[in-house]
Design a protein around this motif. Sequence first.
Motif, PDB file in Angstrom:
ATOM      1  N   LEU A  15     -20.579   2.903 -38.604  1.00 57.12           N
ATOM      2  CA  LEU A  15     -21.697   2.185 -38.002  1.00 57.12           C
ATOM      3  C   LEU A  15     -21.266   1.448 -36.735  1.00 57.12           C
ATOM      4  O   LEU A  15     -22.004   1.411 -35.746  1.00 57.12           O
ATOM      5  CB  LEU A  15     -22.308   1.217 -39.015  1.00 57.12           C
ATOM      6  N   ARG A  16     -20.079   0.862 -36.760  1.00 54.67           N
ATOM      7  CA  ARG A  16     -19.547   0.198 -35.571  1.00 54.67           C
ATOM      8  C   ARG A  16     -19.355   1.204 -34.443  1.00 54.67           C
ATOM      9  O   ARG A  16     -19.676   0.941 -33.285  1.00 54.67           O
ATOM     10  CB  ARG A  16     -18.243  -0.524 -35.900  1.00 54.67           C
ATOM     11  N   ARG A  19     -22.698   2.056 -32.820  1.00 56.77           N
ATOM     12  CA  ARG A  19     -23.263   0.981 -31.987  1.00 56.77           C
ATOM     13  C   ARG A  19     -22.434   0.662 -30.743  1.00 56.77           C
ATOM     14  O   ARG A  19     -22.990   0.338 -29.700  1.00 56.77           O
ATOM     15  CB  ARG A  19     -23.431  -0.276 -32.833  1.00 56.77           C
ATOM     16  N   THR A  20     -21.122   0.737 -30.863  1.00 66.27           N
ATOM     17  CA  THR A  20     -20.281   0.292 -29.749  1.00 66.27           C
ATOM     18  C   THR A  20     -19.716   1.429 -28.903  1.00 66.27           C
ATOM     19  O   THR A  20     -19.243   1.183 -27.793  1.00 66.27           O
ATOM     20  CB  THR A  20     -19.101  -0.565 -30.251  1.00 66.27           C
ATOM     21  N   LEU A  23     -23.786   4.874 -28.824  1.00 60.73           N
ATOM     22  CA  LEU A  23     -25.033   4.402 -28.223  1.00 60.73           C
ATOM     23  C   LEU A  23     -24.888   4.069 -26.734  1.00 60.73           C
ATOM     24  O   LEU A  23     -25.713   4.521 -25.933  1.00 60.73           O
ATOM     25  CB  LEU A  23     -25.594   3.207 -28.988  1.00 60.73           C
ATOM     26  N   TRP A  27     -27.058   6.013 -24.050  1.00 60.26           N
ATOM     27  CA  TRP A  27     -27.930   5.189 -23.204  1.00 60.26           C
ATOM     28  C   TRP A  27     -27.742   5.571 -21.737  1.00 60.26           C
ATOM     29  O   TRP A  27     -28.714   5.830 -21.021  1.00 60.26           O
ATOM     30  CB  TRP A  27     -27.616   3.711 -23.411  1.00 60.26           C
ATOM     31  N   ILE A  40     -31.063   3.407 -31.405  1.00 65.17           N
ATOM     32  CA  ILE A  40     -30.758   3.990 -32.703  1.00 65.17           C
ATOM     33  C   ILE A  40     -32.057   3.997 -33.499  1.00 65.17           C
ATOM     34  O   ILE A  40     -32.605   2.944 -33.811  1.00 65.17           O
ATOM     35  CB  ILE A  40     -29.675   3.185 -33.445  1.00 65.17           C
TER      36      ILE A  40
END
Length: 66
Positions: A15-16, A19-20, A23, A27, A40
């Motif tokens: 999950l980290r 997101r880091t 994404l 983007w 997400i």
Amino acid sequence: MIGAQKVVPDVETALRRIRTYSLPREWQRLQDLVGQGSFIGKILIIEREAFPDRGTVILIRDTIGF
């Protein structure tokens, strides 16, 4: 088909990474392509599968996606 670079030791790390790492790159890719960012929307976690033959994951050693 999944790039093997996406395999991590646990769900928290996964999950980290989404997101880091993934994404921000997605983007920027969309921003450059169509002028809008990304977000997400859904995360699929398969913990157990009642029907093991239902899906197949193929790990690719080459980098595929983020």
